[in-house]
Design an enzyme around this catalytic site. Structure first.
Site, PDB file in Angstrom:
ATOM      1  N   ASN A  37       0.832  -1.200   0.000  1.00 28.56           N
ATOM      2  CA  ASN A  37       0.000   0.000   0.000  1.00 28.56           C
ATOM      3  C   ASN A  37       0.876   1.264   0.000  1.00 28.56           C
ATOM      4  O   ASN A  37       2.035   1.209  -0.383  1.00 28.56           O
ATOM      5  CB  ASN A  37      -1.022  -0.019   1.141  1.00 28.56           C
ATOM      6  CG  ASN A  37      -2.309   0.685   0.730  1.00 28.56           C
ATOM      7  OD1 ASN A  37      -2.304   1.870   0.450  1.00 28.56           O
ATOM      8  ND2 ASN A  37      -3.394  -0.058   0.643  1.00 28.56           N
ATOM      9  N   ARG A  38       0.304   2.386   0.421  1.00 25.46           N
ATOM     10  CA  ARG A  38       0.953   3.674   0.145  1.00 25.46           C
ATOM     11  C   ARG A  38       1.727   4.242   1.321  1.00 25.46           C
ATOM     12  O   ARG A  38       1.324   4.078   2.478  1.00 25.46           O
ATOM     13  CB  ARG A  38      -0.105   4.684  -0.312  1.00 25.46           C
ATOM     14  CG  ARG A  38      -0.649   4.339  -1.690  1.00 25.46           C
ATOM     15  CD  ARG A  38      -1.799   5.237  -2.091  1.00 25.46           C
ATOM     16  NE  ARG A  38      -2.196   4.947  -3.472  1.00 25.46           N
ATOM     17  CZ  ARG A  38      -2.969   3.918  -3.823  1.00 25.46           C
ATOM     18  NH1 ARG A  38      -3.446   3.096  -2.914  1.00 25.46           N
ATOM     19  NH2 ARG A  38      -3.249   3.702  -5.097  1.00 25.46           N
ATOM     20  N   HIS A  89       3.266  -0.013  -2.840  1.00 29.62           N
ATOM     21  CA  HIS A  89       3.632  -1.426  -2.940  1.00 29.62           C
ATOM     22  C   HIS A  89       5.145  -1.690  -3.034  1.00 29.62           C
ATOM     23  O   HIS A  89       5.595  -2.510  -3.840  1.00 29.62           O
ATOM     24  CB  HIS A  89       2.907  -2.069  -4.128  1.00 29.62           C
ATOM     25  CG  HIS A  89       1.417  -2.154  -3.960  1.00 29.62           C
ATOM     26  ND1 HIS A  89       0.786  -2.205  -2.740  1.00 29.62           N
ATOM     27  CD2 HIS A  89       0.413  -2.201  -4.891  1.00 29.62           C
ATOM     28  CE1 HIS A  89      -0.516  -2.288  -2.909  1.00 29.62           C
ATOM     29  NE2 HIS A  89      -0.782  -2.276  -4.207  1.00 29.62           N
ATOM     30  N   HIS A 110      -1.551  -9.937  -3.352  1.00 32.67           N
ATOM     31  CA  HIS A 110      -2.378  -9.071  -4.194  1.00 32.67           C
ATOM     32  C   HIS A 110      -3.160  -9.869  -5.241  1.00 32.67           C
ATOM     33  O   HIS A 110      -3.292  -9.447  -6.396  1.00 32.67           O
ATOM     34  CB  HIS A 110      -1.489  -8.015  -4.860  1.00 32.67           C
ATOM     35  CG  HIS A 110      -2.173  -6.726  -5.181  1.00 32.67           C
ATOM     36  ND1 HIS A 110      -3.295  -6.660  -5.974  1.00 32.67           N
ATOM     37  CD2 HIS A 110      -1.897  -5.457  -4.806  1.00 32.67           C
ATOM     38  CE1 HIS A 110      -3.662  -5.396  -6.081  1.00 32.67           C
ATOM     39  NE2 HIS A 110      -2.833  -4.646  -5.382  1.00 32.67           N
ATOM     40  N   SER A 111      -3.693 -11.024  -4.848  1.00 23.86           N
ATOM     41  CA  SER A 111      -4.477 -11.803  -5.812  1.00 23.86           C
ATOM     42  C   SER A 111      -5.723 -11.047  -6.253  1.00 23.86           C
ATOM     43  O   SER A 111      -6.383 -10.386  -5.449  1.00 23.86           O
ATOM     44  CB  SER A 111      -4.886 -13.147  -5.202  1.00 23.86           C
ATOM     45  OG  SER A 111      -3.761 -13.990  -5.153  1.00 23.86           O
ATOM     46  N   TYR A 112      -6.006 -11.148  -7.548  1.00 27.24           N
ATOM     47  CA  TYR A 112      -7.231 -10.603  -8.135  1.00 27.24           C
ATOM     48  C   TYR A 112      -8.179 -11.774  -8.335  1.00 27.24           C
ATOM     49  O   TYR A 112      -7.949 -12.626  -9.188  1.00 27.24           O
ATOM     50  CB  TYR A 112      -6.934  -9.979  -9.497  1.00 27.24           C
ATOM     51  CG  TYR A 112      -6.256  -8.630  -9.478  1.00 27.24           C
ATOM     52  CD1 TYR A 112      -4.937  -8.496  -9.058  1.00 27.24           C
ATOM     53  CD2 TYR A 112      -6.929  -7.492  -9.909  1.00 27.24           C
ATOM     54  CE1 TYR A 112      -4.310  -7.253  -9.074  1.00 27.24           C
ATOM     55  CE2 TYR A 112      -6.308  -6.248  -9.926  1.00 27.24           C
ATOM     56  CZ  TYR A 112      -5.004  -6.137  -9.507  1.00 27.24           C
ATOM     57  OH  TYR A 112      -4.387  -4.908  -9.523  1.00 27.24           O
ATOM     58  N   ASP A 124     -11.645   1.155  -3.297  1.00 25.83           N
ATOM     59  CA  ASP A 124     -10.194   1.063  -3.130  1.00 25.83           C
ATOM     60  C   ASP A 124      -9.903   1.640  -1.747  1.00 25.83           C
ATOM     61  O   ASP A 124      -9.339   2.713  -1.615  1.00 25.83           O
ATOM     62  CB  ASP A 124      -9.491   1.862  -4.246  1.00 25.83           C
ATOM     63  CG  ASP A 124      -8.005   1.526  -4.370  1.00 25.83           C
ATOM     64  OD1 ASP A 124      -7.503   0.784  -3.507  1.00 25.83           O
ATOM     65  OD2 ASP A 124      -7.366   2.022  -5.315  1.00 25.83           O
ATOM     66  N   GLN A 175      -7.559  -4.134   2.490  1.00 28.08           N
ATOM     67  CA  GLN A 175      -7.845  -3.230   1.375  1.00 28.08           C
ATOM     68  C   GLN A 175      -8.810  -3.949   0.447  1.00 28.08           C
ATOM     69  O   GLN A 175      -8.501  -5.029  -0.079  1.00 28.08           O
ATOM     70  CB  GLN A 175      -6.547  -2.893   0.614  1.00 28.08           C
ATOM     71  CG  GLN A 175      -6.712  -1.867  -0.488  1.00 28.08           C
ATOM     72  CD  GLN A 175      -6.609  -0.422   0.020  1.00 28.08           C
ATOM     73  OE1 GLN A 175      -6.278  -0.187   1.187  1.00 28.08           O
ATOM     74  NE2 GLN A 175      -6.894   0.546  -0.833  1.00 28.08           N
ATOM     75  N   GLU A 217      -6.801  -7.365   0.210  1.00 23.64           N
ATOM     76  CA  GLU A 217      -5.395  -7.374   0.624  1.00 23.64           C
ATOM     77  C   GLU A 217      -5.322  -7.151   2.128  1.00 23.64           C
ATOM     78  O   GLU A 217      -5.581  -6.056   2.609  1.00 23.64           O
ATOM     79  CB  GLU A 217      -4.646  -6.264  -0.120  1.00 23.64           C
ATOM     80  CG  GLU A 217      -4.764  -6.350  -1.631  1.00 23.64           C
ATOM     81  CD  GLU A 217      -4.667  -4.973  -2.286  1.00 23.64           C
ATOM     82  OE1 GLU A 217      -3.682  -4.257  -2.056  1.00 23.64           O
ATOM     83  OE2 GLU A 217      -5.591  -4.608  -3.029  1.00 23.64           O
TER      84      GLU A 217
HETATM   85  C1  BGC Z   1      -4.265  -0.147  -4.537  1.00 21.96           C
HETATM   86  C2  BGC Z   1      -4.805   0.382  -5.832  1.00 21.96           C
HETATM   87  C3  BGC Z   1      -3.868  -0.027  -6.932  1.00 21.96           C
HETATM   88  C4  BGC Z   1      -3.783  -1.534  -6.926  1.00 21.96           C
HETATM   89  C5  BGC Z   1      -2.860  -2.065  -7.983  1.00 21.96           C
HETATM   90  C6  BGC Z   1      -4.218  -1.632  -4.619  1.00 21.96           C
HETATM   91  O1  BGC Z   1      -3.690  -2.143  -3.448  1.00 21.96           O
HETATM   92  O2  BGC Z   1      -5.011   0.300  -3.422  1.00 21.96           O
HETATM   93  O3  BGC Z   1      -4.955   1.779  -5.788  1.00 21.96           O
HETATM   94  O4  BGC Z   1      -4.291   0.437  -8.165  1.00 21.96           O
HETATM   95  O5  BGC Z   1      -3.356  -1.983  -5.685  1.00 21.96           O
HETATM   96  O6  BGC Z   1      -1.645  -1.474  -7.948  1.00 21.96           O
END
Ligand code: BGC
Length: 349
Positions: free
Chosen positions: A74-75, A100, A173-175, A247, A285, A313
């Site tokens: 994250n940020r 990330h 970060h699985s989708y 998000d 997240q 996440e």
């Molecule tokens: C973030 C998104 C980001 C994504 C892919 C997520 O964890 O919160 O803003 O676009 O990851 O990078």
């Protein structure tokens, strides 16, 4: 098994974990979960995560499909932090902020792997030494993530030690798309989040420091609700309509135990697949693939579009290193970082 080589010639291996019901595929590049086949209500197994058929797809660039994310997921606001009286400058790879782990986070390095299968099930342990100064972070950090295939799902156990104090926040970060990565949007999936609060953010998705109740807002998933039901009405949507969607970091209930707690349940009506997430982390997240823009051609040539997957996440809160009021992400020498997240699968009738 051999899964190809990175441009610098490093060999990448793929491991297949199977128990007759569920199959997981994980690779040493990024310690990435590349595939996860789970049964639908008729017993037919199908893949529920986005990704690529070959290493080439991953090397060409993608938004963290299945990846192990670190050193700090994250940020981090302003791409900077201070620790023990020293200022640290990081790469700004998301507007003015760090996202990330920076330019070459744990998702883009090749990990070592060993099979550690035991009574809990078939397992692979990935290890990586993140050197002092890598991506601007202090301390040599030895990090491990073990994927264990359990009877009804997959468990991710993270651990790390360091020789200097450093922030750390690891996630996967699985989708997910429980109907399959080729089946359109996830807006009909029904989500329950065991969180009655969230951390609102500014336009760059850096937390303001407040912790707000979800009650009465489109962020209230305390009872199962289709993801798409209120997706156009998110207050202060960081990217209103463009691309738009969830998000957000949700705050999980505090717990005294170190055992993973229920964080989320997602149900897909057509296949009957249900995924339940348990974690030791204080936050999660929820991200609805808002930035999937058709630029990634994935498994079987399928083009991944906006809202075609969701991520859950498990994490410490964004920008925690600059927010002393949030649960700490600082790991000190002599301590061991530990985190566990389990994704379990079942079906509805
Ligand atoms: C973030 C998104 C980001 C994504 C892919 C997520 O964890 O919160 O803003 O676009 O990851 O990078």
């Amino acid at each position: 098994m051999d899964f190809g080589k990175t441009p610098d010639g490093t060999a990448v291996d793929l491991y297949v974990l199977a128990n007759g019901k569920i199959t997981a595929r994980v690779m040493t590049h990024g310690a990435i979960l590349t595939g996860l086949d789970v049964p639908d209500r008729s017993g037919k197994a199908g893949d529920v995560v986005l990704g690529f058929d070959s290493l080439q797809g991953y090397l060409a660039g993608h938004p963290y499909f299945g990846a192990t994310v670190g050193r700090v997921a994250n940020r981090i606001g302003g791409a900077r932090f201070s620790l023990d009286g020293k200022d640290y400058k990081l790469a700004a790879n998301n507007g003015p902020n760090t996202l990330h782990g920076g330019l070459q986070g744990f998702d883009k390095v090749v990990w070592k792997a060993e099979e550690v299968s035991g009574s809990a099930g078939p397992a692979v342990k990935f290890t990586y030494l993140s050197k002092d100064g890598e991506e601007g972070f202090p301390g040599n950090l030895s990090v491990a993530v073990t994927y264990t295939l359990i009877a009804d799902g997959i468990r991710l156990d993270y651990s790390a030690t360091t020789d200097r104090a450093t922030p750390i926040n690891l996630t996967n970060h699985s989708y997910f798309n429980l109907a399959g990565p080729d089946s359109g949007t996830i807006l009909d999936h029904r989500l329950m989040l065991a969180a009655d609060r969230y951390t609102p953010g500014d336009a760059g998705m850096i937390p303001t420091g407040k912790v707000e109740p979800v009650k009465g807002t489109p962020l209230d998933f305390t009872t199962p609700t289709p993801i798409g039901a209120r997706i156009g009405q998110i207050p202060g949507d960081p990217a209103k309509g463009d691309p738009g969607g969830y998000d957000h970091n949700f705050v999980l209930p505090p717990t005294e135990t170190k055992e993973p707690q229920l964080a989320a349940t997602v149900e897909e009506p057509t296949t009957g697949r249900v995924m339940t997430v348990y974690t030791t982390e204080p936050g999660i997240q929820f991200y609805t693939g808002n930035f999937l823009d058709g630029s990634n051609k994935g498994k079987g040539g399928v083009v991944y579009k906006k809202h075609q997957a969701f991520c859950l996440e498990t994490q410490h809160f964004p920008d925690s290193v600059n927010r002393p009021e949030f649960p700490t992400t600082i790991l000190k020498p002599g301590e061991t970082y530990r985190s566990t997240t389990t994704y379990r699968f079942s079906t509805t009738k």
